[in-house]
Design an enzyme around this catalytic site. Sequence first.
Site, PDB file in Angstrom:
ATOM      1  N   ARG A  55      -6.774 -19.037  -8.270  1.00 15.49           N
ATOM      2  CA  ARG A  55      -5.529 -18.638  -8.936  1.00 15.49           C
ATOM      3  C   ARG A  55      -5.280 -19.411 -10.225  1.00 15.49           C
ATOM      4  O   ARG A  55      -4.590 -18.928 -11.127  1.00 15.49           O
ATOM      5  CB  ARG A  55      -4.355 -18.790  -7.967  1.00 15.49           C
ATOM      6  CG  ARG A  55      -3.252 -17.789  -8.256  1.00 15.49           C
ATOM      7  CD  ARG A  55      -1.979 -17.948  -7.437  1.00 15.49           C
ATOM      8  NE  ARG A  55      -2.152 -18.180  -6.041  1.00 15.49           N
ATOM      9  CZ  ARG A  55      -1.842 -19.331  -5.422  1.00 15.49           C
ATOM     10  NH1 ARG A  55      -1.372 -20.353  -6.113  1.00 15.49           N
ATOM     11  NH2 ARG A  55      -2.003 -19.465  -4.131  1.00 15.49           N
ATOM     12  N   TYR A 109      11.756  -3.379 -26.893  1.00 17.83           N
ATOM     13  CA  TYR A 109      10.923  -2.556 -26.014  1.00 17.83           C
ATOM     14  C   TYR A 109      11.705  -2.246 -24.732  1.00 17.83           C
ATOM     15  O   TYR A 109      12.245  -3.163 -24.096  1.00 17.83           O
ATOM     16  CB  TYR A 109       9.663  -3.384 -25.712  1.00 17.83           C
ATOM     17  CG  TYR A 109       8.600  -2.742 -24.868  1.00 17.83           C
ATOM     18  CD1 TYR A 109       7.931  -1.595 -25.309  1.00 17.83           C
ATOM     19  CD2 TYR A 109       8.222  -3.304 -23.652  1.00 17.83           C
ATOM     20  CE1 TYR A 109       6.926  -1.039 -24.528  1.00 17.83           C
ATOM     21  CE2 TYR A 109       7.214  -2.749 -22.879  1.00 17.83           C
ATOM     22  CZ  TYR A 109       6.574  -1.608 -23.324  1.00 17.83           C
ATOM     23  OH  TYR A 109       5.589  -1.057 -22.569  1.00 17.83           O
ATOM     24  N   ASP A 181       8.575 -11.303 -29.116  1.00 15.70           N
ATOM     25  CA  ASP A 181       7.521 -10.351 -28.763  1.00 15.70           C
ATOM     26  C   ASP A 181       6.768 -10.055 -30.065  1.00 15.70           C
ATOM     27  O   ASP A 181       7.258  -9.337 -30.930  1.00 15.70           O
ATOM     28  CB  ASP A 181       8.143  -9.088 -28.155  1.00 15.70           C
ATOM     29  CG  ASP A 181       7.083  -8.088 -27.685  1.00 15.70           C
ATOM     30  OD1 ASP A 181       5.961  -8.092 -28.231  1.00 15.70           O
ATOM     31  OD2 ASP A 181       7.394  -7.289 -26.778  1.00 15.70           O
ATOM     32  N   LYS A 206      -2.648  -4.343 -26.132  1.00 18.56           N
ATOM     33  CA  LYS A 206      -2.693  -3.618 -27.398  1.00 18.56           C
ATOM     34  C   LYS A 206      -3.859  -4.118 -28.252  1.00 18.56           C
ATOM     35  O   LYS A 206      -4.984  -3.788 -27.989  1.00 18.56           O
ATOM     36  CB  LYS A 206      -1.342  -3.740 -28.112  1.00 18.56           C
ATOM     37  CG  LYS A 206      -0.135  -3.473 -27.190  1.00 18.56           C
ATOM     38  CD  LYS A 206      -0.036  -2.020 -26.744  1.00 18.56           C
ATOM     39  CE  LYS A 206       0.891  -1.780 -25.561  1.00 18.56           C
ATOM     40  NZ  LYS A 206       2.285  -2.153 -25.746  1.00 18.56           N
TER      41      LYS A 206
HETATM   42  C1  LIG Z   1       3.233  -2.309 -24.696  1.00 17.67           C
HETATM   43  C2  LIG Z   1       4.227  -3.325 -25.088  1.00 17.67           C
HETATM   44  C3  LIG Z   1       4.632  -4.292 -24.188  1.00 17.67           C
HETATM   45  C4  LIG Z   1       4.183  -4.322 -22.747  1.00 17.67           C
HETATM   46  O1  LIG Z   1       2.821  -4.497 -22.591  1.00 17.67           O
HETATM   47  P1  LIG Z   1       2.073  -3.958 -21.260  1.00 17.67           P
HETATM   48  O2  LIG Z   1       0.780  -4.650 -21.303  1.00 17.67           O
HETATM   49  O3  LIG Z   1       1.989  -2.474 -21.425  1.00 17.67           O
HETATM   50  O4  LIG Z   1       2.911  -4.343 -20.083  1.00 17.67           O
HETATM   51  C5  LIG Z   1       5.541  -5.244 -24.621  1.00 17.67           C
HETATM   52  N1  LIG Z   1       6.007  -5.237 -25.877  1.00 17.67           N
HETATM   53  C6  LIG Z   1       5.644  -4.306 -26.782  1.00 17.67           C
HETATM   54  C7  LIG Z   1       6.203  -4.364 -28.144  1.00 17.67           C
HETATM   55  C8  LIG Z   1       4.744  -3.312 -26.409  1.00 17.67           C
HETATM   56  O5  LIG Z   1       4.399  -2.375 -27.287  1.00 17.67           O
END
Ligand SMILES: *Cc1c(COP(=O)(O)O)cnc(C)c1O
Length: 394
Positions: A55, A109, A181, A206
């Site tokens: 872990r 988001y 973020d 992403k």
């Molecule tokens: C897609 C996204 C997330 C979440 O990511 P996941 O890996 O899909 O959980 C968070 N913030 C933004 C701006 C995003 O585009």
Amino acid sequence: MRDETKVISGGRRPEWTGPIVNPPVYRASTILFENCAALKDGAGRNADGEFHYGRRGTPTQWALADALTALEPGAEGTMLFPSGVAAIAAALLSVLKSGDELLMVDSVYEPTRAFCRQVLAPMGITTRYYDPLVGAGIADLLSDNTAAIFLESPGSLTFEVQDIPAIVAVAKARGIVTLLDNTWATPLFFPAIAAGVDLSILACTKYVVGHSDAMLGSVTATAAYYPKLRKTAQLFGQHVAPDDAFLGLRGLRTLAVRLKAHEEGALTVARWLDGRPEVAAVLHPALPSCPGHESWVRDFKGSSGLFGFVLAGGDAAARAALIDGLGHFGIGYSWGGFESLALPVEPSSLRTVTNWQAAGPLVRLHIGLEHPDDLIADLERGLARYEACIRNTA
Ligand SMILES: *Cc1c(COP(=O)(O)O)cnc(C)c1O
């Protein structure tokens, strides 16, 4: 060292990779100790980069975390998570406790908003939303209980660029923690920790993974916040599978060249859309028409492949006529992969303190690594379908 070099060399420690270019994919739960004394010695230790139990990871995960930390000058460390949403949740829980107030950007988001409403609120943590363009005016929204400010810049549906330095300055003066973020820009286009942000969050799903084949998240933090983050992640049992960490690391090696290509392609398509009569507005941080564009010019080193455009009137059916027949754009969530995507989005119903209005329906595009001329030809046919749909219903 430049970022282009850091993404190549990050995490490639000889003690982790041996003579191989990439770290092996260690699939591990049990890690064996030499004898009882070594087991006892290890029990009291809890540091990065030490074998303990599956872990806590192996060199496969440590290498990715190490490489991400290297991209954020001033950061102490990085924790990995099984998704971007898991990273956001852990980052927030690591800095908030019952009775605290969180200031949250209104363009955030949607799943982040849902987490505040459905997890933080029942724990006694209140969330107050603020205008993404508030800037230094955030000072007027602080209360005695304000413990954290969460930013997302630009917003991933409506693309307002926040005045991050102004908000960070207010937060620092009051001892309030800031979380960002940073998924759209990545540390390559916005080194968040160097800008004074305390916790920098990425949906690695992403651009870091970059190939639409794995889910992954990360939080990189300063020395003041990394121990709390690490503890929270461990208490919640967060762990990233070695295969996914490997895919993240593989994606990271080409992040710099991919981002430049996404940037160039997206700018070409955005500028073309900007000149079209069927388009009322293009929401791209590098274009002057985007709210907060001045902040992008001042603070960011580049723009990535995600932006939006508003159609000059029409309804959801006309927008669907545009999107449904596209040949190079898939219809689906996420973004940051090598392929282009188109998504109908409805931001107005998500807001609580600001009013988002536009002349027509909004389309979000992710520009992949295809040749922009092919994407433009595809969109040109789409705009013709949109026009035909409007004419038929008139
Ligand atoms: C897609 C996204 C997330 C979440 O990511 P996941 O890996 O899909 O959980 C968070 N913030 C933004 C701006 C995003 O585009």
